[in-house]
Design an enzyme around this catalytic site. Structure first.
Site, PDB file in Angstrom:
ATOM      1  N   ASN A   1       3.238   4.960   9.403  1.00  0.00           N
ATOM      2  CA  ASN A   1       2.261   4.609   8.382  1.00  0.00           C
ATOM      3  C   ASN A   1       1.475   3.337   8.662  1.00  0.00           C
ATOM      4  O   ASN A   1       0.370   3.165   8.143  1.00  0.00           O
ATOM      5  CB  ASN A   1       2.995   4.483   7.030  1.00  0.00           C
ATOM      6  CG  ASN A   1       2.103   3.936   5.950  1.00  0.00           C
ATOM      7  OD1 ASN A   1       1.209   4.631   5.459  1.00  0.00           O
ATOM      8  ND2 ASN A   1       2.316   2.682   5.583  1.00  0.00           N
TER       9      ASN A   1
ATOM     10  N   PRO B   1      -5.548  11.139   3.049  1.00  0.00           N
ATOM     11  CA  PRO B   1      -6.053  10.816   1.722  1.00  0.00           C
ATOM     12  C   PRO B   1      -7.498  10.313   1.746  1.00  0.00           C
ATOM     13  O   PRO B   1      -7.971   9.783   2.752  1.00  0.00           O
ATOM     14  CB  PRO B   1      -5.118   9.694   1.274  1.00  0.00           C
ATOM     15  CG  PRO B   1      -4.736   9.009   2.550  1.00  0.00           C
ATOM     16  CD  PRO B   1      -4.643  10.109   3.581  1.00  0.00           C
TER      17      PRO B   1
ATOM     18  N   GLY C   1       0.780  -1.222   0.000  1.00  0.00           N
ATOM     19  CA  GLY C   1       0.000   0.000   0.000  1.00  0.00           C
ATOM     20  C   GLY C   1       0.813   1.275   0.000  1.00  0.00           C
ATOM     21  O   GLY C   1       1.827   1.407  -0.693  1.00  0.00           O
ATOM     22  N   ILE C   2       0.352   2.234   0.803  1.00  0.00           N
ATOM     23  CA  ILE C   2       0.971   3.562   0.843  1.00  0.00           C
ATOM     24  C   ILE C   2       2.430   3.481   1.271  1.00  0.00           C
ATOM     25  O   ILE C   2       3.293   4.138   0.677  1.00  0.00           O
ATOM     26  CB  ILE C   2       0.171   4.488   1.773  1.00  0.00           C
ATOM     27  CG1 ILE C   2      -1.170   4.871   1.116  1.00  0.00           C
ATOM     28  CG2 ILE C   2       0.966   5.743   2.136  1.00  0.00           C
ATOM     29  CD1 ILE C   2      -2.100   5.659   2.015  1.00  0.00           C
TER      30      ILE C   2
ATOM     31  N   TYR D   1     -12.267   2.984  12.476  1.00  0.00           N
ATOM     32  CA  TYR D   1     -11.201   3.562  11.650  1.00  0.00           C
ATOM     33  C   TYR D   1     -11.213   5.083  11.746  1.00  0.00           C
ATOM     34  O   TYR D   1     -10.172   5.720  11.979  1.00  0.00           O
ATOM     35  CB  TYR D   1     -11.391   3.109  10.204  1.00  0.00           C
ATOM     36  CG  TYR D   1     -10.324   3.572   9.256  1.00  0.00           C
ATOM     37  CD1 TYR D   1      -9.075   2.961   9.232  1.00  0.00           C
ATOM     38  CD2 TYR D   1     -10.568   4.607   8.362  1.00  0.00           C
ATOM     39  CE1 TYR D   1      -8.095   3.378   8.344  1.00  0.00           C
ATOM     40  CE2 TYR D   1      -9.596   5.033   7.474  1.00  0.00           C
ATOM     41  CZ  TYR D   1      -8.353   4.420   7.471  1.00  0.00           C
ATOM     42  OH  TYR D   1      -7.382   4.846   6.596  1.00  0.00           O
TER      43      TYR D   1
ATOM     44  N   LYS E   1      -8.297   7.759  13.196  1.00  0.00           N
ATOM     45  CA  LYS E   1      -7.700   8.765  12.325  1.00  0.00           C
ATOM     46  C   LYS E   1      -7.981  10.181  12.826  1.00  0.00           C
ATOM     47  O   LYS E   1      -7.149  11.084  12.645  1.00  0.00           O
ATOM     48  CB  LYS E   1      -8.179   8.576  10.888  1.00  0.00           C
ATOM     49  CG  LYS E   1      -7.768   7.231  10.285  1.00  0.00           C
ATOM     50  CD  LYS E   1      -6.276   6.970  10.413  1.00  0.00           C
ATOM     51  CE  LYS E   1      -5.856   5.673   9.759  1.00  0.00           C
ATOM     52  NZ  LYS E   1      -4.385   5.418   9.856  1.00  0.00           N
TER      53      LYS E   1
ATOM     54  N   ASP F   1       6.577  -4.838  14.714  1.00  0.00           N
ATOM     55  CA  ASP F   1       5.190  -4.728  15.148  1.00  0.00           C
ATOM     56  C   ASP F   1       5.079  -3.414  15.909  1.00  0.00           C
ATOM     57  O   ASP F   1       5.638  -3.272  17.004  1.00  0.00           O
ATOM     58  CB  ASP F   1       4.826  -5.914  16.048  1.00  0.00           C
ATOM     59  CG  ASP F   1       3.369  -5.903  16.485  1.00  0.00           C
ATOM     60  OD1 ASP F   1       2.687  -4.868  16.327  1.00  0.00           O
ATOM     61  OD2 ASP F   1       2.897  -6.938  17.000  1.00  0.00           O
ATOM     62  N   VAL F   2       4.375  -2.431  15.343  1.00  0.00           N
ATOM     63  CA  VAL F   2       4.329  -1.100  15.953  1.00  0.00           C
ATOM     64  C   VAL F   2       3.605  -1.098  17.291  1.00  0.00           C
ATOM     65  O   VAL F   2       3.682  -0.104  18.039  1.00  0.00           O
ATOM     66  CB  VAL F   2       3.693  -0.058  15.007  1.00  0.00           C
ATOM     67  CG1 VAL F   2       4.539   0.110  13.759  1.00  0.00           C
ATOM     68  CG2 VAL F   2       2.252  -0.431  14.651  1.00  0.00           C
TER      69      VAL F   2
ATOM     70  N   ASP G   1       7.786  -3.693   8.628  1.00  0.00           N
ATOM     71  CA  ASP G   1       6.419  -4.203   8.561  1.00  0.00           C
ATOM     72  C   ASP G   1       6.331  -5.423   9.464  1.00  0.00           C
ATOM     73  O   ASP G   1       7.336  -6.093   9.716  1.00  0.00           O
ATOM     74  CB  ASP G   1       6.050  -4.584   7.124  1.00  0.00           C
ATOM     75  CG  ASP G   1       4.550  -4.650   6.889  1.00  0.00           C
ATOM     76  OD1 ASP G   1       4.005  -3.722   6.266  1.00  0.00           O
ATOM     77  OD2 ASP G   1       3.911  -5.623   7.337  1.00  0.00           O
TER      78      ASP G   1
END
Length: 285
Positions: A87, A182, A17-18, A152, A156, A60-61, A37
């Protein structure tokens, strides 16, 4: 030299993705990339496609200590950290009364705590060196109402608030902070229906169909990346892409009733696709 040439950049969620798109673009601009990732195979593929200018690491964030070790190791080996792209993220959608608590916990842990962990690790480094830029991936959903995507949108909104607040605080230290907001971008996230380790939902909206009805077709990833990197170079606070997303955001600001009517209509159309009727028995719109 380009804005990015020779700069040390960490990107989380770079396996697809992004994150992957940004990594590939920055590789062409000769940045020094550390791509991370939770899916090691995916991020190794990203690093390979970057042509040898990227180093792939599993991350793993949700693990604050691991994120801190990653950033500290980058500085130890490369001397500095110029850009931190927080991200990594995931999407959870459905009727709020049908979303299990474990799913709320997961999206908070990844989308909010994951960003906090990235800031906590990178920001003190940047303050000490007197420069740097933190870029947090939020969403247009963080600037308005998106029914059926409440978890979600909630996360955000949190990232937008965190970014805007930290941006003002960080100025005195020479550190920049921006948020990516976005609309729907053409990435695998649009078609993902299951998340590993989480229970199946009673019903989920079709994200691609719903978001297309709401804001137009998904924007090509390559065009998004070009516009996003240009906006980062200009140090924009909220990077809203594409142009029609900026129009929608302004519509919500100045004519909120009109936007709400559009959202209600699209919500009703999506609920009509459910295999059985709205459990509440009420009609939307």
């Amino acid at each position: 030299m380009s804005h990015w040439q020779g700069k040390t950049v960490v990107i989380t969620g770079a396996g697809s993705g992004i994150g992957r798109g940004i990594a590939l673009a920055l590789a062409r601009q000769q940045a020094r990339l550390i791509v991370t990732d939770i899916d090691l195979d995916a991020v190794k593929a990203t690093a390979k496609d970057c042509g040898g200018s990227a180093e792939a690491l599993p991350l793993d964030v949700r693990d604050a200590a691991a994120v801190s070790r990653c950033c500290a190791d980058v500085v130890k080996r490369h001397g500095r950290l110029d850009f931190m792209f927080n991200n990594a993220g995931l999407g959870i959608a459905g009727e709020v009364h049908e979303i299990p608590l474990v799913s709320w916990d997961r999206i908070i842990d990844v989308n909010i705590r994951g960003v906090v962990h990235g800031i906590h690790a990178a920001y003190p480094i940047m303050v000490k060196q007197g420069s740097g830029h933190i870029i947090n991936t939020a969403s247009l959903a963080g600037l308005g109402s998106v029914p059926l995507f409440a978890p979600y949108a909630m996360t955000k909104h949190a990232i937008v608030g965190l970014t805007r607040s930290l941006r003002l605080e960080a100025e005195v230290h020479g550190v920049r902070v921006s948020a990516l907001c976005p609309a729907a971008i053409e990435t695998p996230l649009l078609d993902k229906t299951e998340i590993s380790g989480l229970p199946s939902m009673a019903w989920m909206p079709d994200a691609r169909r719903f978001l297309t009805r709401l804001g137009g077709p998904p924007y090509p990833l390559d065009r998004f990346v070009i516009e996003t990197l240009a906006a980062i170079e200009k140090n924009e606070e909220l990077i809203i892409v594409p142009g029609r997303a900026r129009i929608a955001q302004r519509l919500g600001q100045y004519i909120p009733g009109a936007l709400t009517r559009i959202i209600r209509k699209v919500l009703a159309e999506e609920r009509a696709q459910r295999p059985y009727s709205n459990p509440s028995g009420r009609q939307d719109g």
